[in-house]
Every structure is written in structure tokens, then in C-alpha cells.
Design a protein around this motif. Structure first.
Motif, PDB file in Angstrom:
ATOM      1  N   GLN A 120       2.528  -5.795  -3.728  1.00 23.96           N
ATOM      2  CA  GLN A 120       1.821  -5.446  -4.964  1.00 23.96           C
ATOM      3  C   GLN A 120       0.469  -4.797  -4.670  1.00 23.96           C
ATOM      4  N   ALA A 174      -0.316  -3.202  -1.918  1.00 21.84           N
ATOM      5  CA  ALA A 174      -0.029  -1.891  -1.333  1.00 21.84           C
ATOM      6  C   ALA A 174       0.312  -0.884  -2.421  1.00 21.84           C
ATOM      7  N   TYR A 175       1.134  -1.292  -3.371  1.00 22.27           N
ATOM      8  CA  TYR A 175       1.520  -0.419  -4.484  1.00 22.27           C
ATOM      9  C   TYR A 175       0.287   0.033  -5.254  1.00 22.27           C
ATOM     10  N   ARG A 176      -0.577  -0.908  -5.597  1.00 22.80           N
ATOM     11  CA  ARG A 176      -1.761  -0.582  -6.391  1.00 22.80           C
ATOM     12  C   ARG A 176      -2.658   0.417  -5.658  1.00 22.80           C
ATOM     13  N   TYR A 203      -2.012   2.342  -3.110  1.00 19.58           N
ATOM     14  CA  TYR A 203      -1.360   3.621  -2.821  1.00 19.58           C
ATOM     15  C   TYR A 203      -1.281   4.494  -4.066  1.00 19.58           C
ATOM     16  N   LEU A 250       0.911   2.281   3.306  1.00 14.61           N
ATOM     17  CA  LEU A 250       1.154   1.587   2.043  1.00 14.61           C
ATOM     18  C   LEU A 250       2.395   2.026   1.275  1.00 14.61           C
ATOM     19  N   ARG A 251       2.857   3.257   1.455  1.00 13.28           N
ATOM     20  CA  ARG A 251       3.890   3.784   0.570  1.00 13.28           C
ATOM     21  C   ARG A 251       5.150   2.925   0.571  1.00 13.28           C
ATOM     22  N   GLY A 283       4.703  -0.519  -0.953  1.00  7.47           N
ATOM     23  CA  GLY A 283       4.610  -0.375  -2.400  1.00  7.47           C
ATOM     24  C   GLY A 283       5.953  -0.181  -3.049  1.00  7.47           C
TER      25      GLY A 283
END
Length: 270
Positions: free
Chosen positions: A212, A214-216, A218, A260-261, A264
Motif C-alpha cells: 500500500q 509503495a502504491y501510494r 509510486y 515501487l511499481r 504497488g
């Protein structure tokens, strides 16, 4: 922490989400899932719904049902073409080479001057500089994307394209400084570094990569970055001022992308 409300418009974040993750989903993204994923970057449900409506009116999102019958949205063919064209800029890893120039020369009747304004706006948004009134210039590799864009907007009848090299009376580096506002572009690179270089440094000091978070980080970095390769046409380094910040900002984005991609994507469910 980045203040999402100050720097990231909900509509832009939705486009960024589809570019990064949504287009790789096995079917339309359910509305409920879109709301969950945008909430992770600070966008509330009413903003998601109103932004989706605007994107639908622009023909970028199409309403569709998932295999389970839930309401959702898929990318239109035009939107997929837009994202595919953008990939070559947004995710470029190699420094640009000098491949010559493409010139866009247009003439629009006075009775259709609104299209003249739209043409200027679109060419500028694609990274073209102004060589002379009605004559716009860009690195030659931008031709295909520009052609797709103008065809999609129905502006192609007004434009002729030419390829060539600069044979002027001043060095090309001096001419480039007339064609583009390099100082303003440099400021945008510095702003990106100010927002995201510290984020990269923080991740580099960690061993874990929670999906989560990483998603944010990225999605916010991509939302900031994806506009820059359009403001900055990617000129060869020998034509740019010394200590040009573009290479540094590209390196920060690329490092965030690599770190991060994929983590994410676990949170995004694709």
C-alpha cells in the motif's frame, strides 16, 4: 509527506492510475475498486465519481460491466493509444539522441480560429517549441505521437510535417533557447526533485516494501512525473545548459519506478 490536495488533481490521478495499473486489469475496473484505490492517495469518493464523469464525457473512459456484473469503467481505444504513446516518453531510460527535427507548419482559416488556438495548445502540450509564427519544432522522434494526437482531434487537415536539420546562422544551442523556455522547464524538474527525491531516499534506507505504501508513493511520483516529458521535449544534452536538472529528475523517477511499481501492483490487484 506530500499534500495530495495541493499538487495532485483527482482527474489526473485517475488517468495516472489507469496508465500505471488499470489498463492491465483483466476487465473493467469496478467503481468500488476505483474508489478504494484512489482513497489510498487521498481522493474521496465524490471526487472520484465527478472526475470519472468528466473523463467519460471526454471519451477516455467507457462504462462497462465486469464479469461478475458490477459497474465499472474501461479505457476507450483513444485513451489506450494516448497511454501507449506516452509510455515511450514517461518510461524512457536512455538519454535522447540527436535524430534531427520535425517541423509542424499549420494554416487555419480565420473562420476557424478556435482550432488555431487548439492546435497551438496541443503542439505546446506535446513538447513543441515555436520556431516562427505558424512553425513549430520538436525532436523528430515525437512525430508519430503528434500525428496520432492531431488525427484523434480532427486537426490533421490543417498541418503539414517536415523532417530536417538546423542550418541557421546561430549555433543550435542558442536557437533552442529561443524555441523553448528552458528556465521554466528547469524549474519543473527542480520541483519534481523537491517533492520526490526525499521519498526515494527514504525508500533506499528501508529493506521492506509494503504494497500500500509503495502504491501510494509510486502513483504520486508518476502523477508528478508524467507531465514533465511533455513540458521537456528531451533535447540532446549538448544543446542544454550545464547542470541541467532533467537527468537528475529522470534518475529519481526511474529509481522509484524500479523500487515501487511492482509492489504497488500487489495493492492494485493487477
Amino acid at each position: 509527506m506530500i499534500d495530495v490536495s495541493d499538487q495532485h488533481a483527482p482527474r489526473s490521478l485517475i488517468v495516472t492510475f489507469y496508465g500505471a495499473y488499470g489498463r492491465f486489469a483483466p476487465g473493467p475496473v469496478p467503481v468500488a475498486e476505483l474508489i478504494r484505490l484512489l482513497a489510498a492517495v487521498g481522493v474521496d469518493a465524490p471526487s472520484v465519481r465527478s472526475s470519472v464523469s468528466r473523463l467519460k464525457r471526454r471519451g477516455l473512459l467507457l462504462p462497462a460491466r465486469t464479469a461478475a456484473g458490477a459497474a465499472g469503467y474501461a479505457l476507450s481505444p483513444d485513451a489506450r493509444q494516448l497511454l501507449d504513446d506516452g509510455d515511450r516518453r514517461v518510461y524512457a531510460t536512455a538519454p535522447p539522441k540527436d535524430e534531427g527535427w520535425v517541423l509542424a507548419v499549420f494554416s487555419v482559416p480565420e473562420s476557424e480560429r478556435q482550432k488555431r488556438h487548439l492546435l497551438r495548445s496541443r503542439l505546446g502540450g506535446l513538447g513543441f517549441g515555436t520556431a516562427a509564427p505558424g512553425v513549430w519544432i520538436a525532436p523528430a522522434r515525437l512525430y508519430e505521437e503528434t500525428r496520432h494526437t492531431l488525427e484523434r482531434l480532427g486537426l490533421d487537415p490543417y498541418v503539414d510535417f517536415f523532417r530536417g536539420e538546423h542550418l541557421g546562422f546561430v549555433p543550435t544551442a542558442r536557437a533552442v533557447a529561443r524555441w523553448w523556455d528552458l528556465e521554466a522547464i528547469a524549474v519543473q524538474h527542480e520541483e519534481f526533485l523537491g517533492r520526490h527525491a526525499g521519498v526515494l531516499h527514504a525508500w533506499q534506507s528501508r529493506e521492506d516494501t509494503p504494497p500500500q505504501e509503495a502504491y501510494r508513493d509510486y502513483l504520486l511520483a508518476l502523477d508528478s512525473w508524467r507531465h514533465l516529458p511533455y513540458a521537456d521535449p528531451g533535447l540532446p544534452s549538448e544543446l542544454l545548459p550545464e547542470d541541467w536538472p532533467g537527468a537528475r529528475s529522470a534518475a529519481v523517477f526511474q529509481a522509484l519506478h524500479e523500487r515501487l511499481r511492482d509492489a504497488g501492483a500487489v495493492f492494485a490487484g493487477v
